[in-house]
Write a protein that holds these residues in place. Sequence first.
Motif, mmCIF file in Angstrom:
data_model
loop_
_atom_site.group_PDB
_atom_site.id
_atom_site.type_symbol
_atom_site.label_atom_id
_atom_site.label_comp_id
_atom_site.label_asym_id
_atom_site.label_seq_id
_atom_site.Cartn_x
_atom_site.Cartn_y
_atom_site.Cartn_z
ATOM 1 N N GLU A 450 12.398 -94.694 42.763
ATOM 2 C CA GLU A 450 11.477 -93.572 42.570
ATOM 3 C C GLU A 450 12.215 -92.362 41.984
ATOM 4 O O GLU A 450 11.705 -91.679 41.091
ATOM 5 N N GLN A 454 11.550 -90.708 38.373
ATOM 6 C CA GLN A 454 11.197 -89.289 38.296
ATOM 7 C C GLN A 454 12.084 -88.563 37.285
ATOM 8 O O GLN A 454 11.605 -87.761 36.489
ATOM 9 N N THR A 458 11.017 -86.809 33.765
ATOM 10 C CA THR A 458 11.395 -85.419 33.477
ATOM 11 C C THR A 458 12.163 -85.329 32.166
ATOM 12 O O THR A 458 11.909 -84.448 31.331
#
Length: 581
Positions: A450, A454, A458
């Motif tokens: 995760e 992420q 980004t």
Amino acid sequence: MKFLRNLLASILGFFIALFLLFVFFFIIASFIGAEEEIVVKSNSVLELDLSTPIKDYAPKENNPIAEALELTDEKLALNKIINAIENAKTDDKIKGISIKTAFVNAGIAQTQAIRNKIEEFKESGKFVYAYNDIYTQKNYYLSSVADSLFLNPVGAIDFRGLSTEILYFKDFEDKYGIKMEVIRHGKYKSAVEPFLESEMSEANREQTTSFLKSIWSEITDDISKSRNISIEKLNLIADNSNGRNITVAKENNLIDASIYEDEYEKKLAMGSDKKVNTISIEDYIKSGKGRISSTAKDKIAVIYAQGDIVYGEGSEDYIGQGIINKAIRKARKDDNVKAIVLRVNSPGGNALASELIWRELELTKKEKPIVVSMGNYAASGGYYIACNANKIIAEPTTITGSIGVFGAIPNFSQFTDNIGINAEQVSTNDSPSYSVFEPMNQKFYDVTKEGVEQIYTTFVNRVSAGRNMTFEQVNEIAQGRVWTGKEAIENGLVDQLGGLNDAIKVAAELAEIQNFRVRNYPNYKTDLKEALKFSPFMKASKEEILKETLGDENYQLYYNIHKMKNLKGIQTRIPFVLQVK
């Protein structure tokens, strides 16, 4: 009371002795460091020996004692080399350039930048000659720019095309039970592929072939123009190693003549019996020719970000958000600085540090234009900190892109099982913990995955906003894929091709200024511990001992492996260590 008085006297005596010791060493250093002023003689030839390690930025040593005693690392700054060649164009005392170097200790993009500058130098009408006993491939690429290129009668030219080699460890891991647990995003993010596979994936082979061909096309294009040899013939020469001896090298126009070194010296002297005045590039720089003089009030700040990206303060060799962000803020707050050029030469590294530098640049961009100049590498984390600039300029042979993320953790569980060692854990909570002595559990994998996803999201969003592209457009060319600067122009990751000086000119245009001077950042300070590293009686450093024992090439291999253990946190890093051979 007497004891206390004696104790204070001893402490005071210690500090007085320490002070006198410093004074003593500074006096010695001042005598030893008193160098004669370097004077450029008339009818001089500038000699380029580039076997000293070349860095984009090599600020003057901030340790006067070590510098005076000549105990500092040898290095040459690319920006000073470029400036020196520029100054030599109009220096009446410099009659020409002699390229005479055992090998070129620079990256391929740095080498191309120097070669391009020598090409500009030739426009002055001054000569450029090159001589060597044996030409390595990179050395020949640089030297081929010369008007006349000479080789020792028993010498050879290593001209065989580009190749790279990657070691795969999957079978070793299976056999011995020592492996790396890997979590990644990006089908091309092959930094960790050797730990997952026994052979190269098709995706990795595709990207490796692509960027090698791109770099090779630049090399052959440049040589073709300088030596008047068709690209097709150059490839035939490479296929058949037709530089392997003097006969085939001459037949294929790789050189102009085979002569000995003393005969070459006579050519530099234009047939005169007098010994030619030569001045090394190092001495020419020390004479003051390594900078472009200007009294302009307006400034362009050039901030050098070179090396792996690490979380922390950083140094001359590592990019840390500490030093880099201080430099960015200092340039932003200086009213005389009208624009900033960020010179990136980095394969990437720590994702958090990359984000923190990106944020400081984002704040600065609101006040002043930012232009990125890419060196040998500006990949992964190196591209992360570059992507939001107003303009991005890369050398054609720059390695960039690699927009992907990975995490890698060592695991010894199978090995310890095989040798009869069992590890037991006790915890207060059922958190997703990890032990190198236990197989990675699904909970820890899910949480880490995760985090990787992420950061990847980004990263792509940062590129999307900075390059004015959709998320889908960036994702299509991301996935950890590596591109050369030449390829990156085509997919929108780079705006134009060029070197640092081109980036400075673009920055001046964006700032709408014509007269300016360049201010280099960061400033590196030496603390007391570093300042004391001057004694000739001090034990040699671990690095020096390993270099002497292993040799430069083997030490580099050790260094690359050693770096893996220091990778902390999720990484945005280029998928391999590239050495053009």
